[in-house]
Scaffold this motif. Structure first.
Motif, PDB file in Angstrom:
ATOM      1  N   LEU A  21      -5.042  -0.198  15.358  1.00 50.52           N
ATOM      2  CA  LEU A  21      -4.096  -1.126  15.770  1.00 50.52           C
ATOM      3  C   LEU A  21      -2.766  -1.093  14.932  1.00 50.52           C
ATOM      4  O   LEU A  21      -3.087  -0.815  13.533  1.00 50.52           O
ATOM      5  CB  LEU A  21      -4.627  -2.425  15.783  1.00 50.52           C
ATOM      6  CG  LEU A  21      -5.689  -2.878  16.844  1.00 50.52           C
ATOM      7  CD1 LEU A  21      -6.372  -4.345  16.440  1.00 50.52           C
ATOM      8  CD2 LEU A  21      -5.217  -2.757  18.483  1.00 50.52           C
ATOM      9  N   ARG A  79       0.478  -1.970  10.324  1.00 57.31           N
ATOM     10  CA  ARG A  79       0.405  -0.526   9.770  1.00 57.31           C
ATOM     11  C   ARG A  79       1.128   0.400  11.092  1.00 57.31           C
ATOM     12  O   ARG A  79       0.682   0.335  12.221  1.00 57.31           O
ATOM     13  CB  ARG A  79      -0.854  -0.196   9.825  1.00 57.31           C
ATOM     14  CG  ARG A  79      -2.064  -0.710   8.700  1.00 57.31           C
ATOM     15  CD  ARG A  79      -1.731  -0.425   7.402  1.00 57.31           C
ATOM     16  NE  ARG A  79      -2.447  -1.185   6.441  1.00 57.31           N
ATOM     17  CZ  ARG A  79      -3.474  -1.105   5.872  1.00 57.31           C
ATOM     18  NH1 ARG A  79      -4.253   0.155   6.053  1.00 57.31           N
ATOM     19  NH2 ARG A  79      -3.915  -1.989   4.926  1.00 57.31           N
ATOM     20  N   GLU A  81      -9.222 -10.554   3.323  1.00 56.74           N
ATOM     21  CA  GLU A  81      -9.172  -9.761   2.135  1.00 56.74           C
ATOM     22  C   GLU A  81      -9.756 -10.836   0.853  1.00 56.74           C
ATOM     23  O   GLU A  81      -9.554 -11.989   0.994  1.00 56.74           O
ATOM     24  CB  GLU A  81      -8.151  -9.249   1.744  1.00 56.74           C
ATOM     25  CG  GLU A  81      -7.494  -8.325   2.700  1.00 56.74           C
ATOM     26  CD  GLU A  81      -6.135  -7.760   2.274  1.00 56.74           C
ATOM     27  OE1 GLU A  81      -4.913  -8.143   2.480  1.00 56.74           O
ATOM     28  OE2 GLU A  81      -6.010  -6.735   1.313  1.00 56.74           O
ATOM     29  N   GLU A  90       0.963  -1.335  -0.173  1.00 52.68           N
ATOM     30  CA  GLU A  90       0.094  -0.124  -0.045  1.00 52.68           C
ATOM     31  C   GLU A  90       0.757   1.126  -0.115  1.00 52.68           C
ATOM     32  O   GLU A  90       0.247   2.418  -0.468  1.00 52.68           O
ATOM     33  CB  GLU A  90      -0.832  -0.070   1.282  1.00 52.68           C
ATOM     34  CG  GLU A  90      -1.975  -1.218   1.441  1.00 52.68           C
ATOM     35  CD  GLU A  90      -3.084  -1.111   0.221  1.00 52.68           C
ATOM     36  OE1 GLU A  90      -3.840   0.030   0.237  1.00 52.68           O
ATOM     37  OE2 GLU A  90      -3.281  -1.938  -0.498  1.00 52.68           O
ATOM     38  N   GLN A 122      -3.220  -7.709  -0.851  1.00 54.91           N
ATOM     39  CA  GLN A 122      -3.883  -7.183  -2.174  1.00 54.91           C
ATOM     40  C   GLN A 122      -2.975  -7.776  -3.455  1.00 54.91           C
ATOM     41  O   GLN A 122      -3.270  -7.929  -4.477  1.00 54.91           O
ATOM     42  CB  GLN A 122      -4.445  -5.775  -2.369  1.00 54.91           C
ATOM     43  CG  GLN A 122      -5.277  -5.445  -3.552  1.00 54.91           C
ATOM     44  CD  GLN A 122      -5.486  -4.291  -3.467  1.00 54.91           C
ATOM     45  OE1 GLN A 122      -5.998  -3.642  -2.430  1.00 54.91           O
ATOM     46  NE2 GLN A 122      -5.803  -3.610  -4.757  1.00 54.91           N
ATOM     47  N   GLU A 137     -15.452   3.201   9.105  1.00 50.82           N
ATOM     48  CA  GLU A 137     -14.744   2.449   7.878  1.00 50.82           C
ATOM     49  C   GLU A 137     -14.483   0.842   8.543  1.00 50.82           C
ATOM     50  O   GLU A 137     -13.772   1.012   9.410  1.00 50.82           O
ATOM     51  CB  GLU A 137     -13.571   2.884   7.390  1.00 50.82           C
ATOM     52  CG  GLU A 137     -12.927   1.830   6.154  1.00 50.82           C
ATOM     53  CD  GLU A 137     -11.722   2.289   5.445  1.00 50.82           C
ATOM     54  OE1 GLU A 137     -11.457   3.546   5.492  1.00 50.82           O
ATOM     55  OE2 GLU A 137     -10.896   1.437   5.181  1.00 50.82           O
ATOM     56  N   VAL A 138     -15.035  -0.099   7.913  1.00 48.88           N
ATOM     57  CA  VAL A 138     -14.932  -1.532   8.221  1.00 48.88           C
ATOM     58  C   VAL A 138     -14.445  -2.190   6.981  1.00 48.88           C
ATOM     59  O   VAL A 138     -13.654  -3.262   7.087  1.00 48.88           O
ATOM     60  CB  VAL A 138     -16.129  -2.113   8.803  1.00 48.88           C
ATOM     61  CG1 VAL A 138     -15.998  -3.673   9.106  1.00 48.88           C
ATOM     62  CG2 VAL A 138     -16.422  -1.535  10.177  1.00 48.88           C
ATOM     63  N   ASP A 153     -13.014  -1.848   2.775  1.00 47.22           N
ATOM     64  CA  ASP A 153     -12.620  -1.088   1.756  1.00 47.22           C
ATOM     65  C   ASP A 153     -12.494  -1.798   0.736  1.00 47.22           C
ATOM     66  O   ASP A 153     -11.800  -2.921   0.661  1.00 47.22           O
ATOM     67  CB  ASP A 153     -11.257  -0.531   2.221  1.00 47.22           C
ATOM     68  CG  ASP A 153     -10.812   0.706   1.283  1.00 47.22           C
ATOM     69  OD1 ASP A 153     -10.828   0.379   0.097  1.00 47.22           O
ATOM     70  OD2 ASP A 153     -10.256   1.882   1.915  1.00 47.22           O
ATOM     71  N   ARG A 164     -10.855  -3.118  -9.756  1.00 52.83           N
ATOM     72  CA  ARG A 164      -9.639  -2.573  -9.927  1.00 52.83           C
ATOM     73  C   ARG A 164      -9.328  -2.184 -11.500  1.00 52.83           C
ATOM     74  O   ARG A 164     -10.129  -2.485 -12.262  1.00 52.83           O
ATOM     75  CB  ARG A 164      -8.475  -3.828  -9.718  1.00 52.83           C
ATOM     76  CG  ARG A 164      -8.813  -4.718  -8.477  1.00 52.83           C
ATOM     77  CD  ARG A 164      -8.973  -3.902  -7.246  1.00 52.83           C
ATOM     78  NE  ARG A 164      -9.028  -4.548  -5.915  1.00 52.83           N
ATOM     79  CZ  ARG A 164      -9.012  -4.518  -4.874  1.00 52.83           C
ATOM     80  NH1 ARG A 164      -9.529  -3.046  -4.408  1.00 52.83           N
ATOM     81  NH2 ARG A 164      -9.045  -5.199  -3.830  1.00 52.83           N
TER      82      ARG A 164
HETATM   83  O1  4AD Z   1      -8.650   0.529   3.954  1.00 47.53           O
HETATM   84  P1  4AD Z   1      -7.420  -0.513   3.903  1.00 47.53           P
HETATM   85  O2  4AD Z   1      -6.222   0.243   4.127  1.00 47.53           O
HETATM   86  O3  4AD Z   1      -7.702  -1.238   2.685  1.00 47.53           O
HETATM   87  C1  4AD Z   1      -6.583  -1.907   2.056  1.00 47.53           C
HETATM   88  O4  4AD Z   1      -5.407  -2.611   2.646  1.00 47.53           O
HETATM   89  C2  4AD Z   1      -6.846  -2.750   0.630  1.00 47.53           C
HETATM   90  N1  4AD Z   1      -5.688  -3.110   0.064  1.00 47.53           N
HETATM   91  C3  4AD Z   1      -7.838  -3.890   1.023  1.00 47.53           C
HETATM   92  C4  4AD Z   1      -8.389  -4.514  -0.299  1.00 47.53           C
HETATM   93  O5  4AD Z   1      -8.972  -4.109  -1.234  1.00 47.53           O
HETATM   94  N2  4AD Z   1      -7.884  -5.736  -0.364  1.00 47.53           N
HETATM   95  O6  4AD Z   1      -7.583  -1.627   4.964  1.00 47.53           O
HETATM   96  C5  4AD Z   1      -8.634  -2.471   4.866  1.00 47.53           C
HETATM   97  C6  4AD Z   1      -9.618  -2.585   6.161  1.00 47.53           C
HETATM   98  C7  4AD Z   1     -10.137  -1.150   6.465  1.00 47.53           C
HETATM   99  O7  4AD Z   1     -11.323  -0.834   6.189  1.00 47.53           O
HETATM  100  C8  4AD Z   1     -10.234  -1.516   8.085  1.00 47.53           C
HETATM  101  O8  4AD Z   1     -11.517  -2.112   8.398  1.00 47.53           O
HETATM  102  C9  4AD Z   1      -8.924  -2.307   8.467  1.00 47.53           C
HETATM  103  O9  4AD Z   1      -8.655  -3.031   7.210  1.00 47.53           O
HETATM  104  N3  4AD Z   1      -7.935  -1.517   8.852  1.00 47.53           N
HETATM  105  C10 4AD Z   1      -7.466  -1.500  10.322  1.00 47.53           C
HETATM  106  N4  4AD Z   1      -8.035  -2.233  11.231  1.00 47.53           N
HETATM  107  C11 4AD Z   1      -7.285  -1.756  12.547  1.00 47.53           C
HETATM  108  N5  4AD Z   1      -6.107  -0.758  12.782  1.00 47.53           N
HETATM  109  C12 4AD Z   1      -5.934  -0.251  11.672  1.00 47.53           C
HETATM  110  N6  4AD Z   1      -4.701   0.324  11.698  1.00 47.53           N
HETATM  111  C13 4AD Z   1      -6.359  -0.414  10.402  1.00 47.53           C
HETATM  112  N7  4AD Z   1      -6.164  -0.053   9.054  1.00 47.53           N
HETATM  113  C14 4AD Z   1      -7.031  -0.599   8.270  1.00 47.53           C
END
Ligand code: 4AD
Ligand code: MG
Length: 430
Positions: A218, A208, A225, A165, A187, A353-354, A356, A360
């Motif tokens: 967290l 992250r 995914e 990412e 991804q 947000e839960v 995403d 593509r």
């Molecule tokens: O929105 P994010 O960053 O999306 C992706 O990583 C895409 N590559 C996903 C994909 O399309 N395959 O993260 C996806 C989800 C978020 O909506 C959130 O629910 C969770 O991961 N998330 C976290 N949960 C807890 N702590 C964090 N720091 C998070 N960051 C993302």
């Protein structure tokens, strides 16, 4: 003496009468010189046990000294008793003290921080373990449901030479003299895997380096995914909605007891229906600015705005078609609305947000253009583009944050209680 077949406390109460043998931990204890009451805990429930001194003259010293969290095996006669905490009581005939306990550091009145310091012990608490049992149901239901749709589970490594990412939220570490990165998402692998398996999913930790100390972040979270070849945005939204609905259905069936322990209203779960209401990014911005939120077209939503949006609908809500400028390079462009993404976020009430996801961008040249615009050099991750070089197909996918969903289901103030051993900016142990 009768043959001891140990049963759980739950099972013993179901039997409800006669002789039973149990194993567990001392949850509470009180007593006098003649009688001792111990509330016993196992993984299923608690039950009051009564020790009459006259039956235990030889062992009385030990029994009297039993401390909270000592482990014991007992046997005796179970009967109904309205005065007991779970309406049953055991008149104990025999006890074996398996492990004594030191002064247990946790009592009723302790700060959240202290409880996190002794998380390995706090995990024995009935509330925390109830949330974590619900989490286990959530995990199981996600696997079960997505497999029922014909998806194959395919894993990817947790560390890699490049980032996926990107951005500043990536952990770097020394890997035999080279720089390695902890994965932020599966991804990049997924988009290559669809050419082999078509429908794939993974359940794995994502990392992250979020500097934000919020109640929903967290540094290590479990990421569910999903990616599917030939799928468009509508199809993948339906899959995402199905996942959430199925999780809720499973929790309602399998976790009646935990919902009670957590004093959660079943209604809140029962009333969630699919399809979820939808709103476009543009409309959402309009609505929020009308309400006086300091947000304009082109801004990303913060937690406050996301929570408000879900509140409008008093339901999960899907926000669609964000402007490309605030999206990652891989999200497809909406042919009907140039400049807008074929993407969506699913927001949960009270959390935001839960999920995403997006359809593509399948076109190699368009993706290269987007990368240039965003000044991103894929470097060692250039292999990602092979998915577009060798038989590119339309595809779509999403990521769901397991802890955020558990947080919503269990109505937890903080995401930290949705995972057994949380990792945050300031917490690496236990
Ligand atoms: O929105 P994010 O960053 O999306 C992706 O990583 C895409 N590559 C996903 C994909 O399309 N395959 O993260 C996806 C989800 C978020 O909506 C959130 O629910 C969770 O991961 N998330 C976290 N949960 C807890 N702590 C964090 N720091 C998070 N960051 C993302
Ligand atoms: Mg996101």
């Amino acid at each position: 003496m009768y043959k001891k077949e140990y049963v759980s406390i739950e099972e013993a109460m179901r039997i409800g009468k006669g002789k039973v043998a149990l194993r567990g931990w001392v949850y509470r204890e009180r007593g006098s010189s003649k009688v001792k009451f111990i509330v016993l805990r196992d993984s299923t429930d608690i039950i009051q046990c009564v020790f009459e001194r006259k039956k235990f003259e030889k062992q009385w010293g030990e029994i009297d000294k039993l401390q909270i969290e000592a482990s014991v095996k007992i046997s005796g006669t179970i009967k109904k008793d309205k005065r007991a905490p779970t309406n049953f009581e055991i008149d104990v005939d025999e006890i074996e003290i398996v492990g004594t306990s030191e002064n247990f550091p946790i009592n009723k009145y302790q700060s959240e921080e202290f409880l996190l310091d002794v998380r390995n012990l706090a995990i024995r608490s009935r509330k925390l373990s109830a949330s974590l049992k619900i989490r286990s149901t959530v995990m199981g239901a996600l696997h079960e449901y997505i497999r029922s749709l014909g998806y194959t589970e395919v894993e990817a490594p947790s560390f890699s030479g490049e980032t996926s990412e990107g951005g500043s939220e990536v952990f770097k570490f020394n890997y035999f003299g080279k720089t390695a990165h902890l994965t932020q998402s599966w991804q990049f692998y997924a988009e290559n895997l669809v050419s082999a398996f078509e429908k794939v999913y993974a359940m794995a930790p994502s990392f992250r380096a979020e500097k934000s100390k919020t109640s929903r972040h967290l540094t290590e979270f479990w990421h569910f995914e999903v990616e599917a070849a030939w799928a468009d945005m509508e199809e993948i939204i339906t899959v995402a909605e199905g996942c959430v609905q199925n999780v809720i259905k499973n929790v309602l069936i399998k976790n009646k007891k935990e919902l009670e322990t957590l004093k959660l209203n079943k209604n809140r779960l029962e009333k969630i229906e699919i399809p979820f209401p939808r709103i476009t990014y543009r409309k959402a911005i309009e609505k929020l600015s009308e309400e006086g939120y300091n947000i304009k077209y082109g801004d990303d939503f913060g937690a406050k705005e996301e929570k408000r949006l879900a509140e409008y609908f008093n339901n999960f809500v899907i926000v669609t078609n964000y402007p490309l400028e605030i999206l990652k390079f891989y999200h497809g462009e909406d042919p009907k609305n140039p400049g807008l993404g074929m993407n969506f976020n699913i927001l949960a009430p009270g959390i935001g947000e839960v999920i995403d996801g997006s359809q593509r961008e399948p076109d190699l040249n368009k993706i290269i253009e987007r990368l240039k615009k965003a000044k991103i050099n894929l470097g060692k991750s250039d292999w990602y583009l092979d998915s577009r070089r060798y038989g590119s197909v339309p595809h779509a996918g999403f990521g769901l944050g397991v802890e955020r969903l558990v947080q919503w289901i269990c109505n937890l103030d903080n995401i930290k209680n949705a995972i057994p051993f949380p990792r945050t900016m300031t917490r690496l142990t236990p």
